[in-house]
Motif scaffolding. Structure first.
Motif, mmCIF file in Angstrom:
data_model
loop_
_atom_site.group_PDB
_atom_site.id
_atom_site.type_symbol
_atom_site.label_atom_id
_atom_site.label_comp_id
_atom_site.label_asym_id
_atom_site.label_seq_id
_atom_site.Cartn_x
_atom_site.Cartn_y
_atom_site.Cartn_z
ATOM 1 N N ILE A 164 -9.180 -15.442 -3.063
ATOM 2 C CA ILE A 164 -8.359 -16.501 -2.495
ATOM 3 C C ILE A 164 -6.898 -16.064 -2.557
ATOM 4 N N GLN A 165 -6.346 -15.684 -1.428
ATOM 5 C CA GLN A 165 -4.939 -15.284 -1.334
ATOM 6 C C GLN A 165 -4.286 -16.223 -0.317
ATOM 7 N N VAL A 166 -3.626 -17.259 -0.789
ATOM 8 C CA VAL A 166 -3.148 -18.307 0.110
ATOM 9 C C VAL A 166 -1.740 -18.772 -0.245
ATOM 10 N N ILE A 167 -1.061 -19.284 0.777
ATOM 11 C CA ILE A 167 0.251 -19.918 0.632
ATOM 12 C C ILE A 167 0.187 -21.259 1.347
ATOM 13 N N LYS A 168 0.665 -22.305 0.670
ATOM 14 C CA LYS A 168 0.632 -23.643 1.252
ATOM 15 C C LYS A 168 1.838 -24.427 0.755
ATOM 16 N N GLU A 169 2.581 -25.018 1.679
ATOM 17 C CA GLU A 169 3.701 -25.861 1.285
ATOM 18 C C GLU A 169 3.180 -27.247 0.918
ATOM 19 N N LEU A 170 3.535 -27.705 -0.289
ATOM 20 C CA LEU A 170 3.104 -29.009 -0.780
ATOM 21 C C LEU A 170 4.327 -29.866 -1.089
ATOM 22 N N HIS A 171 4.085 -31.159 -1.151
ATOM 23 C CA HIS A 171 5.162 -32.083 -1.513
ATOM 24 C C HIS A 171 4.761 -32.815 -2.784
ATOM 25 N N SER A 172 5.378 -32.458 -3.885
ATOM 26 C CA SER A 172 5.073 -33.041 -5.181
ATOM 27 C C SER A 172 6.054 -34.154 -5.495
ATOM 28 N N SER A 173 5.894 -34.771 -6.650
ATOM 29 C CA SER A 173 6.802 -35.842 -7.077
ATOM 30 C C SER A 173 8.213 -35.314 -7.308
ATOM 31 N N GLU A 174 8.333 -34.003 -7.489
ATOM 32 C CA GLU A 174 9.642 -33.396 -7.723
ATOM 33 C C GLU A 174 10.206 -32.726 -6.466
ATOM 34 N N GLY A 175 9.540 -32.965 -5.323
ATOM 35 C CA GLY A 175 10.025 -32.385 -4.074
ATOM 36 C C GLY A 175 9.109 -31.310 -3.538
ATOM 37 N N LYS A 176 9.627 -30.479 -2.655
ATOM 38 C CA LYS A 176 8.819 -29.436 -2.016
ATOM 39 C C LYS A 176 8.397 -28.370 -3.026
ATOM 40 N N MET A 177 7.149 -27.940 -2.905
ATOM 41 C CA MET A 177 6.633 -26.888 -3.783
ATOM 42 C C MET A 177 5.793 -25.934 -2.933
ATOM 43 N N ILE A 178 5.959 -24.646 -3.166
ATOM 44 C CA ILE A 178 5.171 -23.641 -2.456
ATOM 45 C C ILE A 178 4.032 -23.176 -3.356
ATOM 46 N N LEU A 179 2.804 -23.471 -2.940
ATOM 47 C CA LEU A 179 1.622 -22.968 -3.645
ATOM 48 C C LEU A 179 1.352 -21.555 -3.143
ATOM 49 N N ASP A 180 1.424 -20.588 -4.029
ATOM 50 C CA ASP A 180 1.275 -19.175 -3.664
ATOM 51 C C ASP A 180 0.439 -18.498 -4.753
ATOM 52 N N VAL B 197 -8.776 -28.341 3.443
ATOM 53 C CA VAL B 197 -7.334 -28.207 3.671
ATOM 54 C C VAL B 197 -7.090 -26.797 4.197
ATOM 55 N N LYS B 198 -6.245 -26.696 5.230
ATOM 56 C CA LYS B 198 -5.961 -25.388 5.824
ATOM 57 C C LYS B 198 -4.701 -24.781 5.197
ATOM 58 N N PRO B 199 -4.807 -23.558 4.671
ATOM 59 C CA PRO B 199 -3.605 -22.887 4.147
ATOM 60 C C PRO B 199 -2.607 -22.607 5.265
ATOM 61 N N ASP B 200 -1.337 -22.465 4.905
ATOM 62 C CA ASP B 200 -0.329 -22.073 5.890
ATOM 63 C C ASP B 200 -0.459 -20.592 6.242
ATOM 64 N N LYS B 201 -0.727 -19.798 5.223
ATOM 65 C CA LYS B 201 -0.893 -18.354 5.414
ATOM 66 C C LYS B 201 -1.905 -17.827 4.411
ATOM 67 N N GLY B 202 -2.456 -16.640 4.720
ATOM 68 C CA GLY B 202 -3.308 -15.972 3.750
ATOM 69 C C GLY B 202 -4.736 -15.792 4.224
ATOM 70 N N SER B 203 -5.620 -15.604 3.254
ATOM 71 C CA SER B 203 -7.027 -15.370 3.570
ATOM 72 C C SER B 203 -7.913 -15.824 2.427
ATOM 73 N N ILE B 204 -9.163 -16.159 2.762
ATOM 74 C CA ILE B 204 -10.182 -16.521 1.783
ATOM 75 C C ILE B 204 -11.446 -15.766 2.149
ATOM 76 N N HIS B 205 -11.971 -14.998 1.194
ATOM 77 C CA HIS B 205 -13.176 -14.207 1.423
ATOM 78 C C HIS B 205 -14.265 -14.582 0.428
ATOM 79 N N SER B 206 -15.482 -14.592 0.906
ATOM 80 C CA SER B 206 -16.667 -14.698 0.053
ATOM 81 C C SER B 206 -17.440 -13.397 0.223
ATOM 82 N N GLY B 207 -17.244 -12.472 -0.719
ATOM 83 C CA GLY B 207 -17.804 -11.145 -0.532
ATOM 84 C C GLY B 207 -17.222 -10.533 0.739
ATOM 85 N N GLY B 208 -18.095 -10.107 1.647
ATOM 86 C CA GLY B 208 -17.641 -9.545 2.916
ATOM 87 C C GLY B 208 -17.483 -10.575 4.019
ATOM 88 N N ASP B 209 -17.728 -11.845 3.701
ATOM 89 C CA ASP B 209 -17.649 -12.920 4.683
ATOM 90 C C ASP B 209 -16.244 -13.534 4.682
#
Length: 291
Positions: A4-20, A52-64
């Motif tokens: 799981i290699q993903v980037i997603k912009e989130l909005h937390s109680s403390e403001g914008k947060m980048i999940l990376d 939920v769709k990531p903003d960027k990145g990739s998700i692999h299950s083995g070779g899938d």
């Protein structure tokens, strides 16, 4: 291996947060993700499941490839071999226990349903609706429903948060048994470190959208020799004998402390008990707290 290699912009109680995050989960492992509320733990699970769709990145299950932002590939949840147990159970209230299982089964298999009802202790409740079930029974139904599609990956999002301590311990034992007997890869999100310690073989800590630390469970929790508080409360997570002496593993915060149990306390302590640790000549002494 799940990658799981993903980037997603989130909005937390403390403001914008980048999940990376860049997470690898071994096939057959039981991995827990821990961290404070709002750190991004549940979002990771929901991206993995295709909810939920990531903003960027990739998700692999083995070779899938399940998701790849470069090729615009994004498999829908039904195309990912995942069983998801939600915190709020997400059961169909107008259906019986049996109907809740049959409606999500990809192909009819009466034998499998009977096995799952038996495994989760719900055989006698097959004709009941969710509103007549206890919290523990609802949780077992949610688990059975997640397994009925024969997933390779089981995802658990705070599955025991609304359940009493005794039921929680029993369900944890059942989860571990199912994980092993079904040869699953399991990912758990939990705030309960005793739960994480009992179930997991690998732990990942998330903080402010980033991986703070990770490692095998024993190393993650081990913090021997650090006794910067004179008195600490904790919870007993294991009781065992070593060289004919009784010991307890007690979790305090993110520390796992091994404590010798005095003879006078041996018959009183149980797994799950809340205890007070105090120091006497730098040796921890355990005392049960009446709750």
């Amino acid at each position: 291996m799940y990658k799981i290699q993903v980037i997603k912009e989130l909005h937390s109680s403390e403001g914008k947060m980048i999940l990376d995050v860049d997470i690898s989960v071994k096939q057959g492992s039981f991995t827990s993700i821990v961290g404070k509320s709002g750190a991004g733990k549940t979002t990771i699970l929901r991206m993995l499941a295709g909810l939920v769709k990531p903003d960027k990145g990739s998700i692999h299950s083995g070779g899938d490839v399940w998701f790849d932002s470069n090729t615009n590939k994004n498999k829908i949840p039904q195309e990912r071999s995942i069983g998801f147990v939600f915190q709020d159970f997400a059961l169909f209230p107008n259906m019986t226990v049996l109907e809740n299982l049959k409606c999500v089964q990809s192909e009819k298999d009466e034998k499998q349903i009977k096995e799952l009802l038996s495994l989760t202790g719900l055989t006698a409740l097959a004709s009941c609706r969710p509103d007549s079930l206890s919290g523990g029974q609802k949780q077992r139904l949610a688990l059975a429903r997640a397994l009925v599609r024969k997933p390779k990956l089981l995802i658990l999002d705070e599955p025991f948060s609304a359940i009493d301590q005794d039921t929680r311990i029993r369900l944890q034992q059942e989860i571990l048994k199912i994980h092993k007997s079904y040869n699953l890869t399991t990912i758990l999100v939990s705030h309960d470190l005793t739960e994480v310690l009992r179930l997991s073989d690998y732990v990942i800590e998330i903080g402010n959208g980033k991986i703070m630390r990770q490692g095998n469970t024993d190393l993650f929790f081990s913090n021997e020799g650090k006794t910067d508080q004179f008195r600490m409360t904790g919870q007993v997570v294991d009781l065992f004998y070593e060289n004919e002496k009784r010991f307890a593993n007690v979790i305090v915060g993110n520390m796992l402390i091994k404590v010798r149990v005095e003879d006078s306390m041996e018959a009183l302590l149980r797994i799950g008990d809340i205890v007070l640790l105090s120091l006497n000549d730098f040796n921890p002494i355990i005392k049960k707290i009446n709750t």
